[in-house]
Design an enzyme around this catalytic site. Structure first.
Site, PDB file in Angstrom:
ATOM      1  N   HIS B  36       4.271  -6.117  -4.137  1.00 14.26           N
ATOM      2  CA  HIS B  36       5.232  -6.389  -5.222  1.00 14.26           C
ATOM      3  C   HIS B  36       5.605  -7.870  -5.232  1.00 14.26           C
ATOM      4  O   HIS B  36       6.782  -8.215  -5.093  1.00 14.26           O
ATOM      5  CB  HIS B  36       6.502  -5.550  -5.036  1.00 14.26           C
ATOM      6  CG  HIS B  36       6.265  -4.092  -5.202  1.00 14.26           C
ATOM      7  ND1 HIS B  36       5.891  -3.523  -6.398  1.00 14.26           N
ATOM      8  CD2 HIS B  36       6.322  -3.062  -4.320  1.00 14.26           C
ATOM      9  CE1 HIS B  36       5.750  -2.212  -6.242  1.00 14.26           C
ATOM     10  NE2 HIS B  36       5.994  -1.910  -4.989  1.00 14.26           N
ATOM     11  N   HIS B  70      -0.359   2.040   0.096  1.00 17.93           N
ATOM     12  CA  HIS B  70       0.236   3.339  -0.250  1.00 17.93           C
ATOM     13  C   HIS B  70      -0.768   4.488  -0.245  1.00 17.93           C
ATOM     14  O   HIS B  70      -0.360   5.652  -0.268  1.00 17.93           O
ATOM     15  CB  HIS B  70       0.798   3.294  -1.689  1.00 17.93           C
ATOM     16  CG  HIS B  70       1.888   2.300  -1.898  1.00 17.93           C
ATOM     17  ND1 HIS B  70       2.825   2.017  -0.943  1.00 17.93           N
ATOM     18  CD2 HIS B  70       2.212   1.528  -2.965  1.00 17.93           C
ATOM     19  CE1 HIS B  70       3.679   1.119  -1.416  1.00 17.93           C
ATOM     20  NE2 HIS B  70       3.323   0.794  -2.632  1.00 17.93           N
ATOM     21  N   CYS B  92      -2.536   2.000   4.579  1.00 19.16           N
ATOM     22  CA  CYS B  92      -1.909   1.750   5.879  1.00 19.16           C
ATOM     23  C   CYS B  92      -2.185   2.938   6.805  1.00 19.16           C
ATOM     24  O   CYS B  92      -2.021   4.088   6.395  1.00 19.16           O
ATOM     25  CB  CYS B  92      -0.398   1.571   5.704  1.00 19.16           C
ATOM     26  SG  CYS B  92       0.448   1.392   7.277  1.00 19.16           S
ATOM     27  N   GLU B 122       2.880   6.422  -2.626  1.00 22.15           N
ATOM     28  CA  GLU B 122       2.585   6.915  -1.266  1.00 22.15           C
ATOM     29  C   GLU B 122       2.763   8.424  -1.197  1.00 22.15           C
ATOM     30  O   GLU B 122       1.916   9.147  -0.652  1.00 22.15           O
ATOM     31  CB  GLU B 122       3.504   6.228  -0.241  1.00 22.15           C
ATOM     32  CG  GLU B 122       3.305   6.780   1.174  1.00 22.15           C
ATOM     33  CD  GLU B 122       4.327   6.249   2.186  1.00 22.15           C
ATOM     34  OE1 GLU B 122       4.737   5.068   2.073  1.00 22.15           O
ATOM     35  OE2 GLU B 122       4.708   7.006   3.096  1.00 22.15           O
ATOM     36  N   ASN B 219      14.321  -3.451  -0.813  1.00 22.08           N
ATOM     37  CA  ASN B 219      14.478  -3.802   0.606  1.00 22.08           C
ATOM     38  C   ASN B 219      15.031  -5.218   0.774  1.00 22.08           C
ATOM     39  O   ASN B 219      15.796  -5.486   1.698  1.00 22.08           O
ATOM     40  CB  ASN B 219      13.185  -3.550   1.399  1.00 22.08           C
ATOM     41  CG  ASN B 219      12.245  -4.718   1.418  1.00 22.08           C
ATOM     42  OD1 ASN B 219      12.444  -5.677   2.175  1.00 22.08           O
ATOM     43  ND2 ASN B 219      11.235  -4.683   0.567  1.00 22.08           N
ATOM     44  N   SER B 261       7.874  -7.857   0.955  1.00 21.55           N
ATOM     45  CA  SER B 261       6.799  -8.284   0.050  1.00 21.55           C
ATOM     46  C   SER B 261       6.718  -9.808  -0.086  1.00 21.55           C
ATOM     47  O   SER B 261       6.062 -10.318  -0.994  1.00 21.55           O
ATOM     48  CB  SER B 261       7.009  -7.667  -1.333  1.00 21.55           C
ATOM     49  OG  SER B 261       6.988  -6.263  -1.246  1.00 21.55           O
TER      50      SER B 261
END
Lengths: 277, 277
Positions: B36, B70, B92, B122, B219, B261
């Site tokens: 992002h 994701h 991941c 995800e 976040n 990010s």
């Protein structure tokens, strides 16, 4: 005077079942006391000649031996069979379940955690079903986890049937935070808590409460303490001889409950006496 | 002036790894944005000609397509392969794990519960690995459990990697109380929380704090709000252009952290500029 029984009291399903099984085997012996109540043990002896063995060494060939609700360690069961005893298994089905879970999970290479009292016969029995008993751990609270080294990062957990769910969750939560997989089996039996919940409700609506059970029985003492929270005139008695009629003076409704080891016939004696006051 | 970086900040392991993988495939395309952060997407395009596909229908035979951290739904992966694309999987590893758990557990007839956001890519990917997608349920909190009818009384649970452990435990605890077996897989990744913990610590010891990241990134906003708790002079910037030197006036130590990010090269520009103030 008026009497009201708690909606749940006295023997749980497993104990009722074990006593019924014992009544079906005249001249047998139980491996350890079937119940923490001497009056009931005496009744089984007098009416059905069901005796009591306190040690495996008491058992003779061809004896009929009754396993009590708690179950017994796997090797003790093996020894009984080797002695050529006739084994009658009255292990509570709710105790057989964690035994089988511990067996299966340890065969699948899970480390095993039992929530319970290491010295309690039920836990000793359940623990014995682990493949590698060094990796079967017993704790009473989450702080006990600190001393444990699990062999695997996959943990399977069971609980002694009479433990509190809240504490089981605390233990399990601590494990989840530190391990890849936690396989939680809810083996706690609701019976103990049903008696407690019923005692709590009933003690709110009566003006005197009689709790019948052993003065050394932890579940009876807990019932008494729950009743005292709601009804200050709550009394603990072991049997009808201990009932003091003066407690009922100026009261209108007497609640009655009983610990998990109190037989119905003792409860009935108390109910009848109070009804006739 | 003196600068101190948080002990953990910026990209997590999975994102670093995905970018490294993308840099190794010139002229490829990622399936959805890899990160992002438009600056980083532009850099990958300019330096490595890594493009962006927003839909499966964009993919042409022989294309090299990179799966982002994701992951993608199982059927999308199948479709990519059917289109004869060269698929480079940068999912991941911490996301591959819950995908495989959901596959295995639903094959073993567990009902599946995913803690996460149903609309997040995800979760859509993880969910797609269930054998019977009608029995793969997604919840955001324990109250969401009420609407669910599980097929089995054996439940396996996984969590979206970025979720809060405390809420996962609340959900799991509610399940344990109502089901025979709950198989809890701890698939939450610590990376998000490591950045938060480090920001919390650092913001206590500095007199000005710069948080670098997208203003729409949840976040990053959370990092900023944590820093504000301890240091009122905490500022959120997207890039070096937004840095206001007047914030640093009369300050001695500037703390720096960055959202998950935010690429290192953007952070480094800010660090260098502040060090030279």
């Amino acid at each position: 005077m008026r009497v009201k029984l708690a909606s749940s009291y006295g023997f749980c399903f497993g104990v009722k079942r074990a006593i019924k099984i014992a009544e079906g085997y005249h001249n047998s012996s139980t491996m350890g006391p079937l119940i923490h109540n001497q009056n009931e043990i005496d009744r089984l002896k007098n009416d059905y000649n069901v005796g009591l063995y306190n040690s495996l060494s008491d058992v003779k060939p061809k004896d009929t031996v009754i396993i009590r609700t708690h179950g017994i360690p796997k090797n003790d069961l093996k020894e009984l069979r080797q002695k050529d005893a006739k084994v009658i298994n009255a292990t509570c089905p709710f105790v057989t379940t964690p035994q089988q879970i511990v067996k299966k999970m340890s065969e699948e290479n899970y480390s095993i955690l039992i929530f319970g009292d290491e010295n309690h016969p039920e836990v000793q029995g359940v623990k014995s079903y682990g493949k590698d008993t060094d990796d079967v751990h017993v704790v009473l609270c989450k702080d006990d986890l600190e001393k444990i080294n699990f062999k695997y990062d996959k943990i399977a957990t069971v609980a002694q049937t009479t433990r509190k769910k809240e504490i089981y969750l605390e233990i399990v939560n601590a494990l989840i935070l530190k391990n890849k997989e936690v396989r939680v089996f809810n083996t706690i039996c609701d019976a103990t808590f049903e008696n407690q919940d019923a005692a709590r409700e009933l003690s709110k609506e009566v003006d005197v409460m009689i709790v019948i059970g052993g003065k050394n029985s932890s579940n009876t003492k807990q019932l008494h303490s729950i009743c005292l929270e709601n009804c200050e005139d709550s009394f603990l008695i072991e049997n009808i001889e201990e009932l003091d009629i003066s407690w009922l003076k100026n009261k209108t409704l007497c609640g009655i409950t009983a610990g998990a080891s109190t037989p119905d016939w003792i409860i009935q004696q108390v109910v009848t006496k109070i009804e006739n006051v």
